[in-house]
Write a protein that holds these residues in place. Structure first.
Motif, PDB file in Angstrom:
ATOM      1  N   GLU A  35       0.820  -1.218   0.000  1.00 40.31           N
ATOM      2  CA  GLU A  35       0.000   0.000   0.000  1.00 40.31           C
ATOM      3  C   GLU A  35       0.851   1.265   0.000  1.00 40.31           C
ATOM      4  O   GLU A  35       0.314   2.368  -0.019  1.00 40.31           O
ATOM      5  CB  GLU A  35      -0.922   0.004   1.219  1.00 40.31           C
ATOM      6  CG  GLU A  35      -1.954  -1.105   1.225  1.00 40.31           C
ATOM      7  CD  GLU A  35      -2.932  -0.999   0.078  1.00 40.31           C
ATOM      8  OE1 GLU A  35      -3.252   0.147  -0.317  1.00 40.31           O
ATOM      9  OE2 GLU A  35      -3.372  -2.043  -0.429  1.00 40.31           O
ATOM     10  N   ARG A  36       2.169   1.117   0.046  1.00 40.38           N
ATOM     11  CA  ARG A  36       3.112   2.243   0.010  1.00 40.38           C
ATOM     12  C   ARG A  36       2.848   3.233   1.141  1.00 40.38           C
ATOM     13  O   ARG A  36       2.716   4.446   0.930  1.00 40.38           O
ATOM     14  CB  ARG A  36       3.060   2.955  -1.337  1.00 40.38           C
ATOM     15  CG  ARG A  36       3.469   2.059  -2.498  1.00 40.38           C
ATOM     16  CD  ARG A  36       3.454   2.809  -3.799  1.00 40.38           C
ATOM     17  NE  ARG A  36       3.895   1.951  -4.902  1.00 40.38           N
ATOM     18  CZ  ARG A  36       3.992   2.349  -6.167  1.00 40.38           C
ATOM     19  NH1 ARG A  36       3.668   3.601  -6.485  1.00 40.38           N
ATOM     20  NH2 ARG A  36       4.394   1.519  -7.114  1.00 40.38           N
ATOM     21  N   LEU A  37       2.776   2.706   2.344  1.00 37.13           N
ATOM     22  CA  LEU A  37       2.500   3.535   3.513  1.00 37.13           C
ATOM     23  C   LEU A  37       3.744   3.771   4.354  1.00 37.13           C
ATOM     24  O   LEU A  37       3.635   4.248   5.484  1.00 37.13           O
ATOM     25  CB  LEU A  37       1.422   2.856   4.381  1.00 37.13           C
ATOM     26  CG  LEU A  37       0.064   2.640   3.709  1.00 37.13           C
ATOM     27  CD1 LEU A  37      -0.866   1.871   4.630  1.00 37.13           C
ATOM     28  CD2 LEU A  37      -0.558   3.959   3.298  1.00 37.13           C
ATOM     29  N   GLN A  38       4.920   3.459   3.806  1.00 39.99           N
ATOM     30  CA  GLN A  38       6.144   3.606   4.584  1.00 39.99           C
ATOM     31  C   GLN A  38       6.314   5.054   5.045  1.00 39.99           C
ATOM     32  O   GLN A  38       6.025   5.998   4.308  1.00 39.99           O
ATOM     33  CB  GLN A  38       7.379   3.193   3.760  1.00 39.99           C
ATOM     34  CG  GLN A  38       7.418   1.707   3.423  1.00 39.99           C
ATOM     35  CD  GLN A  38       6.758   1.403   2.091  1.00 39.99           C
ATOM     36  OE1 GLN A  38       5.879   2.134   1.647  1.00 39.99           O
ATOM     37  NE2 GLN A  38       7.185   0.336   1.454  1.00 39.99           N
ATOM     38  N   VAL A  39       6.765   5.201   6.270  1.00 35.53           N
ATOM     39  CA  VAL A  39       7.007   6.527   6.844  1.00 35.53           C
ATOM     40  C   VAL A  39       8.333   7.043   6.311  1.00 35.53           C
ATOM     41  O   VAL A  39       9.364   6.395   6.446  1.00 35.53           O
ATOM     42  CB  VAL A  39       7.039   6.466   8.382  1.00 35.53           C
ATOM     43  CG1 VAL A  39       7.353   7.847   8.957  1.00 35.53           C
ATOM     44  CG2 VAL A  39       5.709   5.956   8.917  1.00 35.53           C
ATOM     45  N   ARG A  40       8.291   8.202   5.679  1.00 39.75           N
ATOM     46  CA  ARG A  40       9.512   8.786   5.135  1.00 39.75           C
ATOM     47  C   ARG A  40      10.292   9.507   6.222  1.00 39.75           C
ATOM     48  O   ARG A  40       9.712  10.162   7.090  1.00 39.75           O
ATOM     49  CB  ARG A  40       9.181   9.766   3.999  1.00 39.75           C
ATOM     50  CG  ARG A  40       8.582   9.093   2.783  1.00 39.75           C
ATOM     51  CD  ARG A  40       8.372  10.096   1.671  1.00 39.75           C
ATOM     52  NE  ARG A  40       7.839   9.478   0.459  1.00 39.75           N
ATOM     53  CZ  ARG A  40       7.595  10.118  -0.667  1.00 39.75           C
ATOM     54  NH1 ARG A  40       7.830  11.430  -0.728  1.00 39.75           N
ATOM     55  NH2 ARG A  40       7.120   9.492  -1.710  1.00 39.75           N
ATOM     56  N   ARG A  41      11.592   9.380   6.153  1.00 40.02           N
ATOM     57  CA  ARG A  41      12.444  10.064   7.110  1.00 40.02           C
ATOM     58  C   ARG A  41      12.459  11.557   6.801  1.00 40.02           C
ATOM     59  O   ARG A  41      12.716  11.965   5.672  1.00 40.02           O
ATOM     60  CB  ARG A  41      13.864   9.491   7.054  1.00 40.02           C
ATOM     61  CG  ARG A  41      14.823  10.160   8.018  1.00 40.02           C
ATOM     62  CD  ARG A  41      16.173   9.478   8.008  1.00 40.02           C
ATOM     63  NE  ARG A  41      16.064   8.096   8.465  1.00 40.02           N
ATOM     64  CZ  ARG A  41      17.100   7.270   8.541  1.00 40.02           C
ATOM     65  NH1 ARG A  41      18.307   7.687   8.153  1.00 40.02           N
ATOM     66  NH2 ARG A  41      16.919   6.038   8.965  1.00 40.02           N
ATOM     67  N   ARG A  42      12.227  12.342   7.829  1.00 42.21           N
ATOM     68  CA  ARG A  42      12.192  13.782   7.645  1.00 42.21           C
ATOM     69  C   ARG A  42      13.597  14.355   7.722  1.00 42.21           C
ATOM     70  O   ARG A  42      14.430  13.882   8.470  1.00 42.21           O
ATOM     71  CB  ARG A  42      11.330  14.439   8.721  1.00 42.21           C
ATOM     72  CG  ARG A  42       9.837  14.178   8.546  1.00 42.21           C
ATOM     73  CD  ARG A  42       9.052  14.803   9.666  1.00 42.21           C
ATOM     74  NE  ARG A  42       7.608  14.635   9.467  1.00 42.21           N
ATOM     75  CZ  ARG A  42       6.704  14.929  10.385  1.00 42.21           C
ATOM     76  NH1 ARG A  42       7.087  15.402  11.565  1.00 42.21           N
ATOM     77  NH2 ARG A  42       5.424  14.761  10.143  1.00 42.21           N
ATOM     78  N   GLY A  43      13.805  15.367   6.940  1.00 40.55           N
ATOM     79  CA  GLY A  43      15.092  16.041   6.967  1.00 40.55           C
ATOM     80  C   GLY A  43      14.922  17.513   6.677  1.00 40.55           C
ATOM     81  O   GLY A  43      14.005  17.923   5.965  1.00 40.55           O
ATOM     82  N   GLY A  44      15.808  18.345   7.214  1.00 41.42           N
ATOM     83  CA  GLY A  44      15.730  19.770   6.968  1.00 41.42           C
ATOM     84  C   GLY A  44      14.614  20.422   7.746  1.00 41.42           C
ATOM     85  O   GLY A  44      14.168  19.945   8.785  1.00 41.42           O
ATOM     86  N   ARG A  45      14.101  21.498   7.200  1.00 43.94           N
ATOM     87  CA  ARG A  45      13.101  22.278   7.905  1.00 43.94           C
ATOM     88  C   ARG A  45      11.750  21.580   7.897  1.00 43.94           C
ATOM     89  O   ARG A  45      11.480  20.692   7.094  1.00 43.94           O
ATOM     90  CB  ARG A  45      12.949  23.653   7.243  1.00 43.94           C
ATOM     91  CG  ARG A  45      12.428  23.580   5.827  1.00 43.94           C
ATOM     92  CD  ARG A  45      12.335  24.979   5.220  1.00 43.94           C
ATOM     93  NE  ARG A  45      11.851  24.913   3.855  1.00 43.94           N
ATOM     94  CZ  ARG A  45      10.568  24.873   3.530  1.00 43.94           C
ATOM     95  NH1 ARG A  45       9.650  24.853   4.481  1.00 43.94           N
ATOM     96  NH2 ARG A  45      10.187  24.835   2.279  1.00 43.94           N
ATOM     97  N   LYS A  46      10.900  21.989   8.797  1.00 42.70           N
ATOM     98  CA  LYS A  46       9.555  21.428   8.877  1.00 42.70           C
ATOM     99  C   LYS A  46       8.699  22.009   7.765  1.00 42.70           C
ATOM    100  O   LYS A  46       8.675  23.212   7.533  1.00 42.70           O
ATOM    101  CB  LYS A  46       8.942  21.760  10.241  1.00 42.70           C
ATOM    102  CG  LYS A  46       7.596  21.094  10.481  1.00 42.70           C
ATOM    103  CD  LYS A  46       7.122  21.364  11.889  1.00 42.70           C
ATOM    104  CE  LYS A  46       5.777  20.683  12.142  1.00 42.70           C
ATOM    105  NZ  LYS A  46       5.303  20.946  13.521  1.00 42.70           N
ATOM    106  N   ARG A  47       7.994  21.143   7.079  1.00 37.56           N
ATOM    107  CA  ARG A  47       7.151  21.569   5.964  1.00 37.56           C
ATOM    108  C   ARG A  47       5.692  21.311   6.297  1.00 37.56           C
ATOM    109  O   ARG A  47       5.360  20.445   7.106  1.00 37.56           O
ATOM    110  CB  ARG A  47       7.519  20.825   4.675  1.00 37.56           C
ATOM    111  CG  ARG A  47       8.919  21.146   4.167  1.00 37.56           C
ATOM    112  CD  ARG A  47       9.253  20.262   2.987  1.00 37.56           C
ATOM    113  NE  ARG A  47      10.582  20.554   2.464  1.00 37.56           N
ATOM    114  CZ  ARG A  47      10.840  21.363   1.465  1.00 37.56           C
ATOM    115  NH1 ARG A  47       9.833  22.000   0.881  1.00 37.56           N
ATOM    116  NH2 ARG A  47      12.063  21.581   1.054  1.00 37.56           N
ATOM    117  N   ALA A  48       4.837  22.049   5.608  1.00 37.19           N
ATOM    118  CA  ALA A  48       3.412  21.799   5.758  1.00 37.19           C
ATOM    119  C   ALA A  48       3.071  20.441   5.172  1.00 37.19           C
ATOM    120  O   ALA A  48       3.611  20.025   4.155  1.00 37.19           O
ATOM    121  CB  ALA A  48       2.610  22.898   5.034  1.00 37.19           C
TER     122      ALA A  48
END
Length: 292
Positions: free
Chosen positions: A71-84
């Motif tokens: 289902e392609r629900l993998q949680v992406r690793r966040r990087g850099g500034r916080k985005r909307a």
């Protein structure tokens, strides 16, 4: 040669040859998994497995991980500034005015070489151009102010759709979305066709005005854009609206007009189809496909 002799020659068991894989239908689990993942955006499959077991869905973690990946629900690793952050759910076609607005930026330059940007806002149902804002710099705060000005005139939309541009994923837009109560949906990166209404509008604007006009100043560009927007909304026929103007289509789509019977589908009183059919036959000149 019979199957028995072929299996004897190959030294293969016949039950293995006749075996047919029968995987159970996991539609209900998949649907519930997507629903929970849309709410719990930062939960991995392990936490989702716990929540599903609480609801009575019994399956081992290996199967859930396979469904989670499919289902392609993998949680992406966040990087850099916080985005909307936008929603994961796919968008449906709007069924009335102010249900969905699309936003995008265009670029052009003045006669002296200075570049400027244009913020375009379109109502996806009526195809009305709600705003064309030209300036040398358009920040997320400025976008929020322009949206507030539109809302003051025609009301609040249910959802806004945009790409993942820096201004539209800024903290200012995140704050504006939370304070105004307007949902914000981001299309998938590299998929402009998911925002087809504004992309079609951008093509018309660039072909009919930007590529035809040499702007001497920013004031000249703003005046030309304002004139073109009025012509686009009130004069220019729109092929996907049965050659009505967006303003005419918006008036016919008004709930008051529907109550008194003045709203008619193109060609009769039948309910409005999801996609307006071409008014020309197969032997006629090719018609523009919606959005036009």
């Amino acid at each position: 040669m019979s199957q028995r002799r072929a299996c004897q020659a190959l030294e293969v068991d016949r039950s293995s040859v006749r075996y047919r894989h029968r995987r159970p239908d996991d539609a209900a689990i998949r649907a519930r998994l997507r629903e929970i993942a849309a709410i719990r955006r930062r939960f991995s499959y392990r936490r989702l497995h716990v929540l599903l077991r609480r609801e009575g869905h019994l399956l081992n973690h290996k199967k859930l991980r396979r469904l989670y990946a499919e289902e392609r629900l993998q949680v992406r690793r966040r990087g850099g500034r916080k985005r909307a952050l936008g929603t994961r759910a796919p968008l449906t076609l709007p069924e009335g005015p102010n249900q969905r607005w699309s936003l995008d930026f265009l670029h052009d330059q003045l006669s002296d070489g200075r570049r400027f940007r244009i913020l375009a806002v379109v109502d996806d149902f009526t195809r009305e151009c709600l705003a064309l804002v030209a300036d040398t710099s358009l920040s997320g705060v400025r976008v929020g102010r322009e949206l507030d000005a539109i809302i003051a005139k025609r009301g609040k939309p249910a959802v806004c759709v945009s790409d993942n541009g820096t201004e539209l994923t800024s903290m200012a837009i995140l704050r504006w979305s939370q304070e105004s109560g307007v949902e914000w949906h981001y299309i998938a990166p590299g998929k402009p066709q998911q925002n087809a209404f504004i992309e079609s509008f951008n093509g018309r604007l660039r072909d009919e005005l930007l590529n035809e006009t040499l702007f001497g100043s920013l004031a000249h560009a703003r005046a030309a854009l304002a004139t073109w927007r009025l012509d686009y909304n009130d004069v220019r026929p729109h092929s996907s609206l049965g050659n009505l103007t967006p303003a005419e289509y918006a008036n016919r789509s008004n709930p008051a007009s529907q109550r008194d019977g003045s709203l008619r589908a193109i060609g009769g009183y039948a309910p409005r189809p999801v996609a307006t059919s071409s008014l020309q036959g197969s032997n006629g000149a090719p018609a523009l496909l919606p959005p036009g």
